[in-house]
Scaffold this motif. Structure first.
Motif, PDB file in Angstrom:
ATOM      1  N   UNK A 146       0.843  -1.204   0.000  1.00 37.41           N
ATOM      2  CA  UNK A 146       0.000   0.000   0.000  1.00 37.41           C
ATOM      3  C   UNK A 146       0.877   1.253   0.000  1.00 37.41           C
ATOM      4  N   UNK A 147       1.968   1.256   0.788  1.00 36.24           N
ATOM      5  CA  UNK A 147       2.874   2.413   0.818  1.00 36.24           C
ATOM      6  C   UNK A 147       3.476   2.653  -0.562  1.00 36.24           C
ATOM      7  N   UNK A 148       3.870   1.581  -1.241  1.00 37.66           N
ATOM      8  CA  UNK A 148       4.435   1.693  -2.592  1.00 37.66           C
ATOM      9  C   UNK A 148       3.409   2.291  -3.544  1.00 37.66           C
ATOM     10  N   UNK A 149       2.201   1.777  -3.492  1.00 44.10           N
ATOM     11  CA  UNK A 149       1.138   2.250  -4.383  1.00 44.10           C
ATOM     12  C   UNK A 149       0.827   3.725  -4.131  1.00 44.10           C
ATOM     13  N   UNK A 150       0.694   4.074  -2.868  1.00 44.12           N
ATOM     14  CA  UNK A 150       0.323   5.450  -2.538  1.00 44.12           C
ATOM     15  C   UNK A 150       1.466   6.434  -2.811  1.00 44.12           C
ATOM     16  N   UNK A 151       2.698   6.024  -2.558  1.00 41.77           N
ATOM     17  CA  UNK A 151       3.830   6.888  -2.888  1.00 41.77           C
ATOM     18  C   UNK A 151       3.908   7.092  -4.401  1.00 41.77           C
ATOM     19  N   UNK A 192       2.354   8.987   4.510  1.00 44.43           N
ATOM     20  CA  UNK A 192       3.320   9.373   5.546  1.00 44.43           C
ATOM     21  C   UNK A 192       3.255   8.405   6.728  1.00 44.43           C
ATOM     22  N   UNK A 193       2.050   8.051   7.142  1.00 44.87           N
ATOM     23  CA  UNK A 193       1.892   7.105   8.252  1.00 44.87           C
ATOM     24  C   UNK A 193       2.466   5.749   7.874  1.00 44.87           C
ATOM     25  N   UNK A 216      12.471   8.765   2.566  1.00 47.18           N
ATOM     26  CA  UNK A 216      12.387   9.553   1.330  1.00 47.18           C
ATOM     27  C   UNK A 216      11.015  10.195   1.194  1.00 47.18           C
ATOM     28  N   UNK A 217       9.966   9.444   1.505  1.00 44.76           N
ATOM     29  CA  UNK A 217       8.624  10.020   1.419  1.00 44.76           C
ATOM     30  C   UNK A 217       8.393  11.017   2.560  1.00 44.76           C
TER      31      UNK A 217
END
Length: 136
Positions: free
Chosen positions: A7-12, A62-63, A79-80
């Motif tokens: 999910x972090x990869x997708x949202x970033x 960010x979370x 990085x994000x």
């Protein structure tokens, strides 16, 4: 790869796309307008972007990247957090706030500086996406 990382990869990646679109189309398009019209349009975009879906992706990433840092994927997460979230809060948002309360004379400086920092956010989000995919 765990669900949090996915999910972090997708949202970033989504955030990289938003910033890329601003850098390559929105800001150059506004640069073609008079200061009065460009400033007015950007002020409206700054209001409209503060919507639940955008804020969910922007803040949620960010979370999730914070969780990634604690799970050992430090570089990708930071990085994000630093290159997107903190940069937005401490550079782009203050410029947006100044644009809101100044006259059209500020527009050329705003356009140049905001776009430069937006390029940095674009690269940071893209790098975060790639590095999280690689597991760092």
């Amino acid at each position: 790869m765990g669900i949090t990382t996915l999910i972090a990869v997708t949202m970033s990646g989504l955030m990289a796309g938003v910033f890329f679109a601003f850098s390559t189309a929105v800001m150059p398009g506004l640069a073609d307008l008079s200061a009065e019209h460009a400033r007015g349009a950007m002020r409206r975009m700054n209001v409209r972007i503060q919507n639940p879906l955008f804020l969910l992706v922007f803040l949620g990433t960010a979370v999730l990247c914070g969780i990634e840092v604690f799970q050992g994927r430090i570089v990708g997460g930071l990085l994000y957090i630093v290159g997107c979230f903190l940069l937005t809060m401490f550079v782009n948002v203050p410029m947006n706030n100044r644009l809101e309360r100044t006259d059209d004379a500020y527009w050329p400086e705003y356009l140049r500086k905001w776009t430069l920092w937006n390029h940095v956010r674009t690269v940071a989000c893209l790098a975060s996406t790639i590095i999280l995919l690689l597991g760092f």
